[in-house]
Design a protein around this motif. Structure first.
Motif, PDB file in Angstrom:
ATOM      1  N   LYS A 326       0.785  -1.144  -0.073  1.00 58.96           N
ATOM      2  CA  LYS A 326       0.026  -0.014  -0.008  1.00 58.96           C
ATOM      3  C   LYS A 326       1.002   1.224  -0.085  1.00 58.96           C
ATOM      4  O   LYS A 326       0.651   2.208  -0.659  1.00 58.96           O
ATOM      5  CB  LYS A 326      -0.861  -0.020   1.087  1.00 58.96           C
ATOM      6  N   THR A 327       2.005   1.292   0.978  1.00 58.91           N
ATOM      7  CA  THR A 327       2.756   2.416   0.805  1.00 58.91           C
ATOM      8  C   THR A 327       3.520   2.684  -0.220  1.00 58.91           C
ATOM      9  O   THR A 327       3.904   3.730  -0.725  1.00 58.91           O
ATOM     10  CB  THR A 327       3.696   2.155   2.182  1.00 58.91           C
ATOM     11  N   THR A 328       4.083   1.442  -0.849  1.00 62.82           N
ATOM     12  CA  THR A 328       4.775   1.552  -1.982  1.00 62.82           C
ATOM     13  C   THR A 328       4.124   2.080  -3.331  1.00 62.82           C
ATOM     14  O   THR A 328       4.559   2.899  -4.129  1.00 62.82           O
ATOM     15  CB  THR A 328       5.561   0.057  -2.300  1.00 62.82           C
ATOM     16  N   ASN A 329       2.846   1.569  -3.463  1.00 67.12           N
ATOM     17  CA  ASN A 329       1.975   2.104  -4.469  1.00 67.12           C
ATOM     18  C   ASN A 329       1.613   3.699  -4.271  1.00 67.12           C
ATOM     19  O   ASN A 329       1.430   4.206  -5.556  1.00 67.12           O
ATOM     20  CB  ASN A 329       0.579   1.316  -4.381  1.00 67.12           C
ATOM     21  N   LYS A 330       1.517   3.929  -2.993  1.00 62.17           N
ATOM     22  CA  LYS A 330       1.372   5.407  -2.937  1.00 62.17           C
ATOM     23  C   LYS A 330       2.316   6.311  -3.430  1.00 62.17           C
ATOM     24  O   LYS A 330       1.979   7.136  -4.258  1.00 62.17           O
ATOM     25  CB  LYS A 330       1.212   5.566  -1.331  1.00 62.17           C
ATOM     26  N   TYR A 331       3.506   5.912  -3.296  1.00 61.66           N
ATOM     27  CA  TYR A 331       4.538   6.561  -3.813  1.00 61.66           C
ATOM     28  C   TYR A 331       4.824   6.551  -5.317  1.00 61.66           C
ATOM     29  O   TYR A 331       5.235   7.314  -6.061  1.00 61.66           O
ATOM     30  CB  TYR A 331       6.029   6.359  -3.075  1.00 61.66           C
ATOM     31  N   LEU A 332       4.370   5.319  -5.742  1.00 56.83           N
ATOM     32  CA  LEU A 332       4.626   4.989  -7.174  1.00 56.83           C
ATOM     33  C   LEU A 332       3.683   5.743  -7.989  1.00 56.83           C
ATOM     34  O   LEU A 332       3.847   6.328  -9.123  1.00 56.83           O
ATOM     35  CB  LEU A 332       4.356   3.454  -7.547  1.00 56.83           C
ATOM     36  N   LYS A 333       2.369   5.967  -7.388  1.00 57.06           N
ATOM     37  CA  LYS A 333       1.360   6.806  -7.958  1.00 57.06           C
ATOM     38  C   LYS A 333       1.809   8.207  -8.114  1.00 57.06           C
ATOM     39  O   LYS A 333       1.551   8.916  -9.137  1.00 57.06           O
ATOM     40  CB  LYS A 333       0.047   6.553  -7.225  1.00 57.06           C
ATOM     41  N   ARG A 334       2.495   8.778  -7.227  1.00 51.68           N
ATOM     42  CA  ARG A 334       3.113  10.117  -6.903  1.00 51.68           C
ATOM     43  C   ARG A 334       4.156  10.158  -8.611  1.00 51.68           C
ATOM     44  O   ARG A 334       3.865  11.393  -9.164  1.00 51.68           O
ATOM     45  CB  ARG A 334       3.905  10.288  -5.955  1.00 51.68           C
ATOM     46  N   LEU A 335       4.857   9.296  -8.506  1.00 50.26           N
ATOM     47  CA  LEU A 335       5.903   9.342  -9.710  1.00 50.26           C
ATOM     48  C   LEU A 335       5.351   9.096 -11.082  1.00 50.26           C
ATOM     49  O   LEU A 335       5.583   9.733 -12.101  1.00 50.26           O
ATOM     50  CB  LEU A 335       7.086   8.140  -9.546  1.00 50.26           C
ATOM     51  N   GLY A 336       4.195   8.469 -10.963  1.00 49.45           N
ATOM     52  CA  GLY A 336       3.356   8.114 -12.136  1.00 49.45           C
ATOM     53  C   GLY A 336       2.801   9.511 -12.709  1.00 49.45           C
ATOM     54  O   GLY A 336       2.860   9.777 -13.946  1.00 49.45           O
ATOM     55  N   LYS A 337       2.505  10.260 -11.937  1.00 47.90           N
ATOM     56  CA  LYS A 337       1.745  11.567 -12.226  1.00 47.90           C
ATOM     57  C   LYS A 337       2.738  12.286 -12.715  1.00 47.90           C
ATOM     58  O   LYS A 337       2.396  13.144 -13.883  1.00 47.90           O
ATOM     59  CB  LYS A 337       1.168  12.217 -10.840  1.00 47.90           C
ATOM     60  N   GLN A 338       3.884  12.445 -12.563  1.00 44.45           N
ATOM     61  CA  GLN A 338       4.857  13.274 -13.119  1.00 44.45           C
ATOM     62  C   GLN A 338       5.331  12.770 -14.541  1.00 44.45           C
ATOM     63  O   GLN A 338       5.840  13.317 -15.274  1.00 44.45           O
ATOM     64  CB  GLN A 338       6.224  12.963 -12.389  1.00 44.45           C
ATOM     65  N   LEU A 339       4.983  11.498 -14.755  1.00 43.11           N
ATOM     66  CA  LEU A 339       5.238  11.019 -16.018  1.00 43.11           C
ATOM     67  C   LEU A 339       3.858  10.944 -16.875  1.00 43.11           C
ATOM     68  O   LEU A 339       3.881  10.357 -18.037  1.00 43.11           O
ATOM     69  CB  LEU A 339       5.666   9.359 -16.045  1.00 43.11           C
ATOM     70  N   GLY A 340       2.922  11.196 -16.232  1.00 46.45           N
ATOM     71  CA  GLY A 340       1.568  11.158 -16.962  1.00 46.45           C
ATOM     72  C   GLY A 340       1.334   9.752 -17.175  1.00 46.45           C
ATOM     73  O   GLY A 340       0.311   9.288 -18.213  1.00 46.45           O
ATOM     74  N   VAL A 341       1.466   8.899 -16.435  1.00 49.49           N
ATOM     75  CA  VAL A 341       1.109   7.461 -16.263  1.00 49.49           C
ATOM     76  C   VAL A 341       0.190   7.308 -15.279  1.00 49.49           C
ATOM     77  O   VAL A 341       0.399   7.301 -13.967  1.00 49.49           O
ATOM     78  CB  VAL A 341       2.373   6.412 -15.958  1.00 49.49           C
ATOM     79  N   GLU A 342      -1.015   6.840 -15.629  1.00 47.94           N
ATOM     80  CA  GLU A 342      -2.150   6.295 -14.564  1.00 47.94           C
ATOM     81  C   GLU A 342      -1.758   4.909 -13.754  1.00 47.94           C
ATOM     82  O   GLU A 342      -1.341   4.035 -14.391  1.00 47.94           O
ATOM     83  CB  GLU A 342      -3.412   6.485 -15.037  1.00 47.94           C
ATOM     84  N   ASN A 343      -2.294   4.708 -12.543  1.00 44.34           N
ATOM     85  CA  ASN A 343      -2.238   3.864 -11.846  1.00 44.34           C
ATOM     86  C   ASN A 343      -0.641   3.189 -11.882  1.00 44.34           C
ATOM     87  O   ASN A 343      -0.865   1.843 -12.253  1.00 44.34           O
ATOM     88  CB  ASN A 343      -3.422   2.795 -12.093  1.00 44.34           C
ATOM     89  N   LEU A 344       0.318   3.858 -11.599  1.00 41.47           N
ATOM     90  CA  LEU A 344       1.558   3.107 -11.572  1.00 41.47           C
ATOM     91  C   LEU A 344       1.733   2.331 -10.367  1.00 41.47           C
ATOM     92  O   LEU A 344       1.764   2.984  -9.114  1.00 41.47           O
ATOM     93  CB  LEU A 344       2.683   3.833 -11.595  1.00 41.47           C
ATOM     94  N   THR A 345       1.720   1.006 -10.102  1.00 41.16           N
ATOM     95  CA  THR A 345       1.576   0.082  -9.164  1.00 41.16           C
ATOM     96  C   THR A 345       2.611  -0.857  -9.300  1.00 41.16           C
ATOM     97  O   THR A 345       3.125  -1.237 -10.166  1.00 41.16           O
ATOM     98  CB  THR A 345       0.113  -0.359  -8.726  1.00 41.16           C
ATOM     99  N   THR A 346       2.751  -1.777  -7.921  1.00 42.84           N
ATOM    100  CA  THR A 346       3.987  -3.152  -7.912  1.00 42.84           C
ATOM    101  C   THR A 346       3.189  -4.014  -8.950  1.00 42.84           C
ATOM    102  O   THR A 346       4.238  -4.828  -9.598  1.00 42.84           O
ATOM    103  CB  THR A 346       3.936  -3.388  -6.839  1.00 42.84           C
ATOM    104  N   TYR A 347       1.911  -4.069  -9.469  1.00 39.69           N
ATOM    105  CA  TYR A 347       1.444  -5.098 -10.086  1.00 39.69           C
ATOM    106  C   TYR A 347       1.601  -4.843 -11.725  1.00 39.69           C
ATOM    107  O   TYR A 347       1.700  -5.707 -12.759  1.00 39.69           O
ATOM    108  CB  TYR A 347      -0.320  -5.122 -10.017  1.00 39.69           C
ATOM    109  N   VAL A 348       2.262  -3.497 -11.988  1.00 42.23           N
ATOM    110  CA  VAL A 348       2.638  -3.132 -13.340  1.00 42.23           C
ATOM    111  C   VAL A 348       3.795  -3.899 -13.781  1.00 42.23           C
ATOM    112  O   VAL A 348       3.918  -4.510 -15.070  1.00 42.23           O
ATOM    113  CB  VAL A 348       2.846  -1.778 -13.412  1.00 42.23           C
ATOM    114  N   ALA A 349       4.765  -4.270 -12.918  1.00 36.48           N
ATOM    115  CA  ALA A 349       6.101  -4.712 -13.417  1.00 36.48           C
ATOM    116  C   ALA A 349       5.563  -6.233 -14.174  1.00 36.48           C
ATOM    117  O   ALA A 349       6.088  -6.426 -15.307  1.00 36.48           O
ATOM    118  CB  ALA A 349       6.870  -5.307 -12.243  1.00 36.48           C
ATOM    119  N   ARG A 350       4.778  -7.134 -13.898  1.00 39.04           N
ATOM    120  CA  ARG A 350       4.781  -8.395 -14.259  1.00 39.04           C
ATOM    121  C   ARG A 350       4.079  -8.370 -15.791  1.00 39.04           C
ATOM    122  O   ARG A 350       4.570  -8.843 -16.703  1.00 39.04           O
ATOM    123  CB  ARG A 350       3.876  -9.248 -13.282  1.00 39.04           C
TER     124      ARG A 350
END
Length: 404
Positions: A326-350
């Motif tokens: 939950k915490t990791t996804n919180k900060y990934l989403k913040r990074l995603g906003k900088q890139l214009g990428v929605e829903n950047l989460t740990t599930y994205v990698a696979r």
């Protein structure tokens, strides 16, 4: 040949100087005993007649009880001998098995709790949590902790489904609830708690929706790697977790959390996936080695998620890992906003790993094997050779190189 008799075990008296009556069973020169549940005084046993004599209070009732149990033993032994299925363990299980009439008085709620407790015992915490959630929703809907299996019919399930839809539950969520309840019901049928003819799920449609694709473009991952992030920050760690998962062919966060130094053998990460119990051996890439150095964990684990104080695969460990996700996804989403990428989460990698491999021209069969999936017809797959490990290593190296 199986022989059996009733005897008074006069070695150690119980309370009131009473001794237990036992069944002695002999098979292939091996002997074991089973309690009858009846205890009497030494002078009240007629060894020749194998009966409780009239000097014992309630001797008629006790003899009736003893005879009933003796006949049960006799019938069971004859049946098992005739079937060629006798063993002391099997006999003990059948002898102490409750009558079907008593079994069927067990409520759905009581049996569900038993199944869930057994899942926890064998460390299948994920399944236990899913089952518990489904049971809680059904019990809240019925508002009846004494709900019998016979009461779970098509009408009840249809009304339950309608209520879930009314409350806004998604089709996949409803599907998970119904599959969990159905699994418990099927176990109850096998345990003879409910008759198979009452099975209520035949006419219930359990649908699922295709989930939205979670993959992102490889150039978005490259962009993520080029972002200037303060080392040691929450965002920096979140990106490292995502990239480590990608470097390990989309390894789940849970599996990464359990990785230990002992999992690294001859330059390969060898582990067993928690969800499927399938074994994996992944060649350590330059990116994976660099990322693991950044975490620099001093515990037995490679990542600072789990501690030795938390029991592996316990409910507590699941809560710990879920909070990290939950915490990791919180900060990934913040990074995603900088890139214009929605829903950047740990599930994205696979998903992104698989999509990237596909865009590089690799076949679905090869990608499926890299991810540990079956591809196409399972029967057909039995006759197909697995890809060489070196081929799978090559795929991962080329995919990961895009973000190194």
């Amino acid at each position: 040949m199986i022989t059996y008799k009733v005897f008074l075990d006069n070695r150690r008296p119980k309370a009131g100087e009473k001794y237990p009556l036992m069944f002695r069973i002999t098979y292939n020169r091996k002997t074991t005993t089973y309690a009858t549940g009846i205890s009497i005084c030494k002078g009240h046993w007629n060894e020749d007649g194998c009966l409780i004599n009239s000097q014992c209070p309630n001797y008629k009732e006790l003899n009736k009880n003893l005879t009933s149990k003796f006949l049960k033993v006799q019938k069971l032994l004859l049946q098992m001998e005739d079937e060629g299925s006798f063993s002391f363990e099997a006999f003990k299980e059948k002898f102490h098995e409750k009558p079907i009439e008593l079994k069927r008085k067990v409520t759905f709620f009581t049996y569900s709790n038993q199944v869930i407790a057994e899942l926890h015992e064998v460390k299948r915490t994920g399944n236990a949590v899913v089952y518990q959630t489904a049971v809680n929703r059904l019990m809240a809907f019925c508002n009846d902790k004494q709900l019998k299996f016979e009461q779970i019919d098509y009408s009840l399930l249809d009304r339950f489904k309608h209520q879930l839809i009314k409350e806004g539950a998604k089709p996949n969520t409803i599907g998970n609830y119904f599959r969990s309840i159905r699994a418990i019901y099927n176990k109850a049928i096998k345990s003879k708690l409910v008759d198979r003819s009452l099975y209520p799920f035949t006419e219930i449609s359990i649908k699922t929706e295709k989930t939205a694709k979670r993959a992102i473009a490889s150039d978005a991952l490259t962009g993520l790697g080029q972002l200037v992030i303060k080392p040691g920050s929450k965002e920096w760690n979140a990106r490292n977790y995502l990239f480590l998962s990608f470097a390990f062919r989309g390894m789940s966060f849970t599996d990464m959390a359990y990785l230990k130094h002992s999992n690294i053998v001859n330059g390969r990460m060898q582990y067993c996936r928690r969800k499927t119990h399938k074994s994996y051996s992944i060649k350590m890439t330059k990116l994976a080695i660099e990322l693991l150095k950044r975490f620099n964990s001093n515990s037995i684990y490679l990542l600072p998620v789990m501690t030795s104080k938390v029991e592996e695969d316990s409910l507590e460990s699941k809560k710990v890992i879920q909070q990290w996700i939950k915490t990791t996804n919180k900060y990934l989403k913040r990074l995603g906003k900088q890139l214009g990428v929605e829903n950047l989460t740990t599930y994205v990698a696979r998903h992104t790993w698989a999509t990237t491999a596909k865009r590089l021209g690799y076949s679905n069969e090869l990608i499926a094997e890299c991810l540990g999936h079956e591809y196409g017809n399972k029967i057909t797959n039995i006759y197909l050779d697995s890809f060489e490990q070196s081929v799978i290593d090559e795929v991962n190296e080329k995919v990961v190189k895009l973000i190194e």
